[in-house]
Scaffold this active site. Structure first.
Site, mmCIF file in Angstrom:
data_model
loop_
_atom_site.group_PDB
_atom_site.id
_atom_site.type_symbol
_atom_site.label_atom_id
_atom_site.label_comp_id
_atom_site.label_asym_id
_atom_site.label_seq_id
_atom_site.Cartn_x
_atom_site.Cartn_y
_atom_site.Cartn_z
ATOM 1 N N ALA A 16 0.807 -1.220 0.000
ATOM 2 C CA ALA A 16 0.000 0.000 0.000
ATOM 3 C C ALA A 16 0.838 1.267 0.000
ATOM 4 C CB ALA A 16 -0.933 0.004 1.216
ATOM 5 N N GLY A 18 3.160 2.100 -2.326
ATOM 6 C CA GLY A 18 3.427 2.590 -3.670
ATOM 7 C C GLY A 18 2.332 3.526 -4.141
ATOM 8 N N LYS A 46 1.315 8.016 5.236
ATOM 9 C CA LYS A 46 0.347 9.075 4.939
ATOM 10 C C LYS A 46 -0.357 8.778 3.623
ATOM 11 C CE LYS A 46 2.080 11.751 8.295
ATOM 12 N NZ LYS A 46 1.386 11.971 9.543
ATOM 13 N N ASP A 63 5.756 -7.877 5.330
ATOM 14 C CA ASP A 63 6.879 -8.147 4.433
ATOM 15 C C ASP A 63 6.519 -9.357 3.574
ATOM 16 O OD1 ASP A 63 9.262 -8.977 3.263
ATOM 17 O OD2 ASP A 63 10.471 -8.352 4.988
ATOM 18 N N LYS A 165 8.412 -9.931 -14.059
ATOM 19 C CA LYS A 165 6.951 -9.885 -14.066
ATOM 20 C C LYS A 165 6.357 -11.154 -14.681
ATOM 21 C CE LYS A 165 6.518 -5.860 -12.153
ATOM 22 N NZ LYS A 165 5.999 -5.779 -10.781
ATOM 23 N N LEU A 190 2.622 1.251 -18.925
ATOM 24 C CA LEU A 190 3.464 2.139 -18.128
ATOM 25 C C LEU A 190 2.571 3.146 -17.402
ATOM 26 C CD1 LEU A 190 6.309 3.244 -17.387
ATOM 27 C CD2 LEU A 190 6.126 4.703 -19.424
#
Length: 302
Positions: A16, A18, A46, A63, A165, A190
């Site tokens: 959360a 990113g 925040k 983690d 990925k 992107l």
């Protein structure tokens, strides 16, 4: 707003911290969800416009390499939105990142299998899992969610983001099917954001993607909408290519270059270059159809 049946659900967003994850947390809270925001780092987190005192928000330090911390974050949740964020001590993609990302995906999906309340997982992946192969120009049909990048091709040309990925998503799908987990993936173009730079690992091979008609981008809000749509729509399944813009002209490419390297002067272009339009080779019809139907149903509910 989310349909009434979803307003009382509890979901987990991981990672959360990113840009995508934090925006998902905000949107889900606004829609009435209770959210477990799972972050790797320590200290206060925040969210823009969302008070940390919000009673429907609970922050977990989870983690992806600590199995028990994942279990704790998932407890009581009916859904998970999962997006991998590189560890702080290894922020860039290299030849070793694939192993890291695969291990994280395996831990998270296995934890979901051990959490009885989880009904659905939305796994964030990338368009780079689709576009890389030998001689893509020779393929007669468009590329879509049925295609996969060739991992040997990715290794040969050091396309570490695509390799990581692809292997991580394949590992997640294999485990989800083995454990009976209801999973869908969002394979994102992107993501456009203010701090995007030329060093973003997605951009390795950008010129080749452009020439092949497979260089696509996505607005953050559209990407968030897509995640919530595939979670809430019971008919969603499999993979969804998610983008809302394709770089198909020289002007498109120059505008993106200006954004990524604002201090570099734009190259001169010939009349021929300025008028070349490269055929788009990626199809996002599957997601667009789902989102149109989903929005129609939402309007009926509202």
């Amino acid at each position: 707003m989310a349909p009434a049946s979803f307003c009382h659900e509890k979901v987990c967003v991981m990672d959360a911290s990113g840009r995508l994850g934090s925006t998902l947390v905000e949107r889900l809270l606004q829609s009435g969800y209770t959210v477990h925001a799972a972050v790797q780092g320590h200290g206060d987190l925040k969210f823009n416009g969302v008070a940390s005192e919000n009673k429907k928000l609970k922050i977990f330090h989870a983690d992806p390499f600590d199995y028990q911390s994942i279990i704790d974050a998932l407890k009581g949740c009916s859904g998970l939105f999962y997006a991998f964020e590189p560890p702080e001590d290894q922020p860039t993609y290299d030849e070793f990142m694939a192993e890291v990302e695969v291990r994280a995906a395996h831990n998270v999906i296995e934890a979901c299998a051990q959490t009885e309340t989880i009904d659905k997982v939305v796994f964030t992946s990338s368009v780079t899992t689709v576009v890389w192969r030998d001689s893509p120009q020779t393929t007669t049909s468009d590329l879509d969610e049925r295609h996969w990048s060739d991992v040997n091709f990715c290794r040969k040309f050091k396309l570490w983001h695509a390799l990581s990925k692809t292997l991580a998503e394949k590992a997640a799908w294999a485990l989800a099917m083995d454990r009976g987990i209801n999973m869908v993936s969002i394979n994102s173009g992107l993501m456009m954001e203010p701090h995007l730079s030329i060093t973003h690992p997605y951009l390795k091979g950008a010129a080749e993607m452009y020439e092949c008609g497979t260089f696509v981008t996505v607005d953050l809000n559209f990407l968030v909408d897509a995640h919530i749509c595939v979670f809430e729509d019971v008919s969603s399944y499999g993979r969804y290519l998610c983008f809302d813009h394709a770089i198909t002209s020289h002007e498109d490419a120059i505008q993106l270059a200006r954004l990524l390297t604002p201090s570099t002067p734009s190259p001169a272009q010939s009349y021929e270059e300025a008028n070349i339009i490269i055929p788009q080779r990626l199809s996002n019809k599957k997601l667009n159809k789902l989102m149109v139907n989903f929005e129609s149903e939402r309007l009926l509910v509202d």
